[in-house]
Enzyme design. Structure first.
Site, short mmCIF file in Angstrom:
data_model
loop_
_atom_site.label_atom_id
_atom_site.label_comp_id
_atom_site.label_asym_id
_atom_site.label_seq_id
_atom_site.Cartn_x
_atom_site.Cartn_y
_atom_site.Cartn_z
N GLY A 45 43.68 37.06 32.47
CA GLY A 45 43.65 35.74 31.84
C GLY A 45 44.90 35.42 31.04
O GLY A 45 44.93 34.46 30.27
N ASN B 241 35.60 36.03 40.13
CA ASN B 241 34.76 36.23 38.93
C ASN B 241 34.81 34.95 38.10
O ASN B 241 35.79 34.70 37.41
CB ASN B 241 35.30 37.42 38.13
N GLU C 46 41.99 46.74 36.73
CA GLU C 46 42.35 45.52 36.02
C GLU C 46 43.03 45.87 34.69
O GLU C 46 42.34 46.13 33.69
CB GLU C 46 41.11 44.69 35.73
N GLU D 79 35.93 42.59 29.60
CA GLU D 79 35.35 41.70 28.59
C GLU D 79 34.01 42.23 28.12
O GLU D 79 33.65 42.10 26.94
CB GLU D 79 35.23 40.28 29.16
N LYS E 57 33.14 34.21 35.52
CA LYS E 57 32.83 34.42 34.09
C LYS E 57 31.80 33.37 33.66
O LYS E 57 30.94 33.01 34.45
CB LYS E 57 34.10 34.36 33.25
N SER F 101 45.34 38.04 36.63
CA SER F 101 46.20 36.87 36.91
C SER F 101 46.65 36.80 38.37
O SER F 101 47.77 36.39 38.66
CB SER F 101 47.40 36.85 35.96
N HIS G 250 33.28 45.28 33.34
CA HIS G 250 34.45 44.40 33.16
C HIS G 250 34.98 44.58 31.74
O HIS G 250 34.21 44.79 30.81
CB HIS G 250 34.03 42.95 33.41
C1 PEP Z 1 38.96 38.85 35.81
O1 PEP Z 1 38.18 38.06 35.36
O2 PEP Z 1 38.56 39.95 36.17
C2 PEP Z 1 40.37 38.48 35.93
C3 PEP Z 1 41.21 39.33 36.50
O3 PEP Z 1 40.75 37.26 35.43
P1 PEP Z 1 42.12 36.47 35.73
O4 PEP Z 1 42.29 36.46 37.24
O5 PEP Z 1 41.88 35.08 35.19
O6 PEP Z 1 43.22 37.19 35.05
#
Ligand code: PEP
Length: 251
Positions: free
Chosen positions: A173, A9, A167, A97, A11, A213, A95
């Site tokens: 992040g 992803n 998630e 976000e 973003k 992460s 997601h």
């Molecule tokens: C994500 O964007 O869904 C995500 C899990 O980001 P990261 O791997 O940077 O934590």
């Protein structure tokens, strides 16, 4: 056997030139087998160029969002049909976000999941708890409610095709990965929720990713767990070599 899905992803990152270069650098290095599939979730503007670039390879291109309506007065939005027309095959929905900054709700996620199937896109539906919810022991109930609402009204065959991305918001992040045990515990619960609400056969087939992460150093341990069928990866998916290492870990 459930085929693992590694989805990067991006973003709101990269220029068009960088995005195209990434696909050029990775598309012929994706292992073609029945164990893992590789997906890149890119900003809308890059999608047609990336689909073109990835044509005939095992790299799949996804969108990071879409509207649920087919067309109409929704300034600034992109419809499911537009994504399909562009050659996109997967779409990330709900997601955290988007839930946090763009008022995405379980209801809109459900509408979008239906809309994705209406045009033949595979939805990657994100669920997960906040740190506060985890500390209050609300993780299982919260995730269960999100999953039930996301899949409400879908046919069994559709639920089987949904990719659920667990998630935990506190791990996205932040560099704080859930332990593989914590991640698997929730993924196992999600599978039980699908079993109770759909069927055992669908629960056995539905693919559940972990995200938060994930990086080359921890992906193998996560993927070895019984109910983790892939990863949704932000930061560590931005570089071609890192993304390829994540995909290779699924083999
Ligand atoms: C994500 O964007 O869904 C995500 C899990 O980001 P990261 O791997 O940077 O934590």
């Amino acid at each position: 056997m459930r085929k693992k899905v590694i989805a990067g992803n991006w973003k709101m990152n990269k220029t068009l030139a960088e995005a195209v270069q990434f696909v050029e650098d990775t598309k012929n290095r994706i292992p073609a087998n029945d164990q893992v599939e590789a997906v890149v979730c890119a900003p809308f503007l890059f999608l047609p160029a990336l689909v073109e670039k990835a044509k005939g390879t095992d790299l799949h291109i996804a969108a990071q969002n879409m509207h649920f309506e087919a067309s109409g007065a929704f300034t600034g939005e992109v419809s499911p049909g537009m994504l399909k027309d562009a050659g996109v095959t997967y779409v990330v929905l709900g997601h955290s976000e988007r839930r946090a900054y763009f008022a995405e709700t379980d209801e809109t996620v459900n509408k979008k999941t239906h809309a994705a199937f209406n045009v033949g896109l595979t939805p990657i539906v994100c669920v997960g708890e906040t740190l506060e919810q985890r500390e209050n022991n609300e993780t299982m109930d919260h995730v269960e409610a999100q999953v039930k609402r996301a899949i409400a009204g879908l046919s069994d065959e559709q639920v089987k095709q949904v990719i659920i991305a667990y998630e935990p918001i506190w791990a996205i992040g932040t560099g704080k990965t859930a332990t593989s045990e914590q991640a698997n515990e929730v993924c196992t619960h999600i599978r039980k929720v699908v079993k109770a609400n759909v069927s055992e056969a669908v629960a056995d087939s539905v693919r559940i990713q972990y995200g938060g992460s994930v990086k080359p150093a921890n992906v193998k341990e996560l993927l070895l767990r019984s109910d983790i069928d892939g990863a949704l990866v932000g930061g560590a998916s931005l570089e071609a070599d890192s993304f390829l290492q994540l995909v290779e870990a699924g083999v």
